[in-house]
Design a protein around this motif. Structure first.
Motif, PDB file in Angstrom:
ATOM      1  N   SER A   1     -23.834 -13.707  -1.849  1.00  0.00           N
ATOM      2  CA  SER A   1     -24.865 -12.811  -1.317  1.00  0.00           C
ATOM      3  C   SER A   1     -24.610 -11.390  -1.816  1.00  0.00           C
ATOM      4  N   LYS A   2     -25.618 -10.545  -1.697  1.00  0.00           N
ATOM      5  CA  LYS A   2     -25.462  -9.147  -2.114  1.00  0.00           C
ATOM      6  C   LYS A   2     -24.358  -8.469  -1.312  1.00  0.00           C
ATOM      7  N   ALA A   3     -24.303  -8.752  -0.003  1.00  0.00           N
ATOM      8  CA  ALA A   3     -23.268  -8.146   0.847  1.00  0.00           C
ATOM      9  C   ALA A   3     -21.876  -8.543   0.387  1.00  0.00           C
ATOM     10  N   GLU A   4     -21.713  -9.798  -0.021  1.00  0.00           N
ATOM     11  CA  GLU A   4     -20.403 -10.255  -0.493  1.00  0.00           C
ATOM     12  C   GLU A   4     -20.033  -9.579  -1.811  1.00  0.00           C
ATOM     13  N   ILE A   5     -21.015  -9.429  -2.690  1.00  0.00           N
ATOM     14  CA  ILE A   5     -20.757  -8.782  -3.981  1.00  0.00           C
ATOM     15  C   ILE A   5     -20.407  -7.314  -3.780  1.00  0.00           C
TER      16      ILE A   5
ATOM     17  N   LEU B   1     -16.458  -2.986  -3.930  1.00  0.00           N
ATOM     18  CA  LEU B   1     -15.792  -1.846  -3.304  1.00  0.00           C
ATOM     19  C   LEU B   1     -14.286  -2.051  -3.248  1.00  0.00           C
ATOM     20  N   ALA B   2     -13.870  -3.258  -2.933  1.00  0.00           N
ATOM     21  CA  ALA B   2     -12.440  -3.552  -2.882  1.00  0.00           C
ATOM     22  C   ALA B   2     -11.807  -3.423  -4.269  1.00  0.00           C
ATOM     23  N   GLN B   3     -12.521  -3.879  -5.290  1.00  0.00           N
ATOM     24  CA  GLN B   3     -11.995  -3.790  -6.649  1.00  0.00           C
ATOM     25  C   GLN B   3     -11.902  -2.335  -7.104  1.00  0.00           C
ATOM     26  N   MET B   4     -12.913  -1.531  -6.769  1.00  0.00           N
ATOM     27  CA  MET B   4     -12.863  -0.112  -7.129  1.00  0.00           C
ATOM     28  C   MET B   4     -11.686   0.576  -6.450  1.00  0.00           C
TER      29      MET B   4
ATOM     30  N   SER C   1     -21.389   6.711  -1.486  1.00  0.00           N
ATOM     31  CA  SER C   1     -20.719   7.755  -0.700  1.00  0.00           C
ATOM     32  C   SER C   1     -19.354   7.282  -0.207  1.00  0.00           C
ATOM     33  N   THR C   2     -18.499   6.866  -1.124  1.00  0.00           N
ATOM     34  CA  THR C   2     -17.157   6.438  -0.757  1.00  0.00           C
ATOM     35  C   THR C   2     -16.130   7.392  -1.372  1.00  0.00           C
ATOM     36  N   PRO C   3     -14.977   7.541  -0.737  1.00  0.00           N
ATOM     37  CA  PRO C   3     -13.954   8.440  -1.290  1.00  0.00           C
ATOM     38  C   PRO C   3     -13.556   8.097  -2.716  1.00  0.00           C
TER      39      PRO C   3
END
Length: 261
Positions: A9-13, A18-21, A236-238
């Protein structure tokens, strides 16, 4: 090779990305004074130059103090060495010179918003032009969605912002948002980090330029609120702010090799 993510799903991707970044993207660990100097050069190149108008501040380690540039120093002249350390009464505690008296409204925002660690106030061309129309910033493009529902509007100009009255007005008007468009004046953004504030300042001038161009062509169409909020949160993530700041910092150092001297 078999693909394993095409049924996610889009949410899973989004979560995976985000985790990979967060885990894989490196960022440079500049000191606060260096980040401020780099931001000044980045903003100078990004159209935020307006002579000696505008200020940048960042909380320092000692409570109720912050760094800022000395009055008389343009954004293209700021280095870590010539920044001032001032208190909330704008007394210079370290460095040579005095701060811009308009820094007073920064004090009011810092006192009202303990999570804010950096404030940028500038008069860039497109923001200033838009401010003359007494209309809010219209966020209707994916690239500037970090400002969606995150930019307040002060439609009446209270005069030069050197008094406590202006500090009260501006700190109240921005509320809990990260940015504000000041009619007949300019813009102000806040950030939990210098990197966040820098990126928002660049985006705000771009948003104003897009809005003015679109207004000449026709009626601006709104984007769906749910999708706008999704884009706001995605960008908008650190880590995203730090990585983007790193790109602009490298470009600024090529244009201004003396920045960190």
């Amino acid at each position: 090779m078999r693909a394993n993510t095409l049924n996610l799903s889009k949410a899973e991707i989004v979560a995976r990305s985000l985790a990979q970044m967060d885990s894989d993207l490196p960022v440079h660990d500049w000191a606060p004074r260096q980040k401020l100097a780099l931001t000044c050069r980045i903003l100078f190149d990004g159209g935020h130059d307006s002579g000696l108008s505008g200020q940048i501040t960042c909380r320092a380690d000692v409570p109720d103090t912050y760094y800022t540039q000395p009055l008389g120093c343009g954004f293209d002249e700021v280095t870590p060495a010539n920044l001032l350390l001032v208190d909330h009464d704008l007394r210079t505690l370290d460095g040579q010179g005095i701060p811009n008296p308009a820094n007073r409204f920064h004090t009011w925002i810092y006192r009202a918003r303990p999570e804010v660690n950096c404030i940028i106030h500038t008069h860039p061309f497109n923001v200033s032009a838009l401010s003359m129309l007494e209309v809010p910033l219209d966020v209707s493009h994916m690239d500037v969605c970090p400002l969606y529902d995150d930019c307040a509007f002060l439609e009446k100009w209270p005069g030069v912002p050197v008094g406590n009255e202006e500090g009260e007005i501006i700190s109240t008007a921005i509320g809990d948002k990260r940015a504000i468009l000041l009619a007949h004046h300019g813009m102000l953004v806040t950030g939990r980090t210098v990197e966040e504030a820098c990126i928002l300042a660049l985006l705000m001038e771009r948003a104003a330029r897009l809005q003015l161009a679109a207004m000449q062509a026709g009626t601006i169409k709104a984007i769906p609120p749910a999708l706008a909020r999704e884009a706001h949160d995605w960008t908008s993530t650190p880590k995203r702010n730090a990585v983007t700041f790193g790109y602009y910092a490298r470009r600024a150092l090529r244009n201004h090799p003396d920045t960190l001297a």
